[in-house]
Design an enzyme around this catalytic site. Structure first.
Site, PDB file in Angstrom:
ATOM      1  N   HIS A   1       0.852  -1.187   0.000  1.00  0.00           N
ATOM      2  CA  HIS A   1       0.000   0.000   0.000  1.00  0.00           C
ATOM      3  C   HIS A   1       0.887   1.235   0.000  1.00  0.00           C
ATOM      4  O   HIS A   1       2.052   1.180   0.424  1.00  0.00           O
ATOM      5  CB  HIS A   1      -0.887   0.032   1.250  1.00  0.00           C
ATOM      6  CG  HIS A   1      -2.002  -0.978   1.231  1.00  0.00           C
ATOM      7  ND1 HIS A   1      -2.911  -1.053   0.205  1.00  0.00           N
ATOM      8  CD2 HIS A   1      -2.354  -1.948   2.122  1.00  0.00           C
ATOM      9  CE1 HIS A   1      -3.783  -2.026   0.460  1.00  0.00           C
ATOM     10  NE2 HIS A   1      -3.462  -2.577   1.618  1.00  0.00           N
TER      11      HIS A   1
ATOM     12  N   CYS B   1      -0.303   2.662  -4.329  1.00  0.00           N
ATOM     13  CA  CYS B   1      -1.027   3.902  -4.589  1.00  0.00           C
ATOM     14  C   CYS B   1      -0.179   5.102  -4.204  1.00  0.00           C
ATOM     15  O   CYS B   1       0.739   5.006  -3.401  1.00  0.00           O
ATOM     16  CB  CYS B   1      -2.332   3.943  -3.810  1.00  0.00           C
ATOM     17  SG  CYS B   1      -3.630   3.059  -4.632  1.00  0.00           S
TER      18      CYS B   1
END
Length: 503
Positions: A340, A380
């Site tokens: 992430h 991301c």
């Protein structure tokens, strides 16, 4: 009293006002809605709203510069009057979009809890008599607490709400439609998953045309990279097929030097594969990426070294260990980070952030001097979703174009670095749970296809940009645009392997 003008102090005062305006039931609602964002221990220890806000601030999910999570929570809880009093309604962007961090699953459970009366709750507890221990079904137990208990007992999760449909559908048939609607959405989400610590935007409307068209974005990428191809062929960026009739005269094209790839070994390829997080969503599908990267880089002659589920400290230690190895006989080094992320870094499994600068600093070592240091980052860089843009034929002069700003500490300062990002700043990256991520799968595919043709790495990444930019999720509303950032001083051309590429 000048300190009252300090933005940080004003924001802390705002959070205090929120706490003062909310009751005990509201606190339980907040804790439940944020239960995917903070650890179970932090939830247990949060006795006030400000305790929870402190945890969110520590995790960089809430700040004076970005109060959107607070706005989202209060909006879900229908605290519209409080939103106006705090002036948070001014935080909504011009097109009315609120970028959502609370998962659709958590939102479903909260909506159900708000729709069930005390009499229906008694019936639900009776229906769960054979599923949960009797002490968990006491009179004071709320529906949200029941949901927590069902999750603990592994009867309920984001991909399995059958027990809700069965129990609540029998007690309150009108709510079954809402559960069925969620299950249909999840069926679509098994194909697509957001590669971030957050969840999907509540808005699915396309952006206005005041943005890049895909063709213009690709042209900008090619112009910015200033790439050249092997003199024997040129790569057609549109199709990925060799084009013998290039419009560029080869004799006028300057020869760009290549990094030497003649060492005893190609080098080490480190893969940091983060799947299971303490307070963020599990990255289902990442093992598929790991397997693909392992096969491709072994085929390219690298020694592949995989580290699974690293927290921030472990990530930094692994990079330090990599830098401490002797790379004298190696041509280069590769580091793939699957995790992430946010706009200026990536997350360890504990939620700790490692900035892009911290990623590359350890590799500024003597045995890697003037050798390419290649990072492939699948994460991301924000919470915004990229939407499809359809150019209008007669509006070219009215359209405005702007490059996304790159954070200062994500730009490599030392020479010979490449950071191939899966997406542009502030935007999400997409992952298919059964097939892996768009970026990594496109990268592996194009390495297998184009390395045997002698194509250099930056041109391969341009083809990856093109392939990913053409992909669209089943709803037709989500797009992705990768972005390489580099300080390479020569072309990276991998020697053609003697064996066929892996399947």
């Amino acid at each position: 009293m000048a300190f009252l003008c300090d933005p940080d102090m004003k924001f802390q005062q705002m959070l205090l006002r929120v706490q003062e305006s909310l009751g005990d039931d509201d606190l339980q609602d907040l804790l439940f809605l944020c239960s995917d964002l903070v650890s179970p221990k932090e939830l247990r220890e949060a006795s006030t709203a400000t305790d929870l806000f402190s945890c969110l601030q520590t995790r960089e999910l809430l700040s004076p510069d970005d109060p959107s999570l607070l706005l989202e929570l209060l909006t879900i809880m229908k605290q519209n009057n409080l939103i106006r009093k705090l002036g948070l309604d001014g935080c909504i962007d011009n097109n009315g979009t609120i970028y959502r961090r609370i998962s659709a699953y958590r939102l479903l459970l909260f909506e159900l809890s708000q729709s069930i009366c005390d009499q229906d709750l008694k019936k639900i507890k009776f229906m769960l008599g054979q599923t949960l221990p009797r002490k968990k079904l006491e009179r004071e137990t709320t529906l949200l607490q029941l949901f927590w208990e069902l999750e603990k007992e592994d009867h309920l999760d984001e991909n399995n709400v059958d027990i809700l449909q069965k129990v609540i559908g029998n007690v309150y048939p009108a709510l079954e439609k809402r559960i069925v609607q969620y299950k249909e959405e999840v069926a679509g989400e098994t194909f697509i998953a957001q590669e971030t610590e957050d969840n999907l935007s509540t808005s699915v409307q396309p952006l206005s045309v005041a943005s890049f068209s895909l063709d213009e974005m690709m042209e900008d990428q090619v112009d910015r990279l200033g790439l050249t191809e092997d003199q024997s062929q040129s790569l057609d960026i549109t199709s990925g097929i060799s084009n013998e009739s290039s419009h560029v005269c080869v004799s006028d094209t300057p020869e760009i030097p290549q990094y030497k790839m003649e060492g005893e070994k190609r080098g080490i390829c480190l893969i940091i594969n983060n799947c299971n997080f303490t307070s963020m969503q599990k990255r289902e599908g990442t093992d598929i990426d790991n397997e693909s990267l392992t096969a491709v880089f072994q085929w390219l002659g690298f020694e592949v070294w995989t580290e699974q589920d690293c927290d921030k400290k472990q990530m930094l230690e692994v990079l330090k260990d990599l830098a401490g190895r002797d790379h004298t006989g190696a041509d280069c080094v590769v580091c793939c980070v699957l995790t992430h992320g946010c706009v200026d870094g990536v997350f360890g499994t504990d939620g700790g952030k490692v900035t892009y600068t911290e990623l590359k600093e350890p590799l500024q070592c003597s045995s890697l001097l003037q050798k390419p240091k290649l990072f492939f980052i699948q994460a991301c860089r924000g919470t915004r979703e990229q939407r499809p843009v359809w150019p209008e034929n007669n509006r070219a002069d009215e359209m405005t174009f702007s490059d996304a700003a790159v954070p200062t500490d994500s730009i490599p300062e030392a020479a010979d670095f490449l950071l191939a990002m899966s997406t542009v700043p502030d935007h999400v990256s997409l992952r298919e749970k059964t097939k892996g991520t768009w970026f990594i799968q496109a990268l592996c595919h194009n390495l297998k296809q184009l390395v045997p043709r002698g194509v250099d790495l930056l041109s391969i990444l341009t083809q990856v940009n093109n392939d990913v930019s053409r992909k669209t999720d089943p709803t037709g509303t989500r797009k992705q645009m990768p972005q390489p950032e580099f300080t390479l001083t020569k072309r990276v051309v991998f020697p053609i392997p003697k064996t066929n590429p892996p399947q």
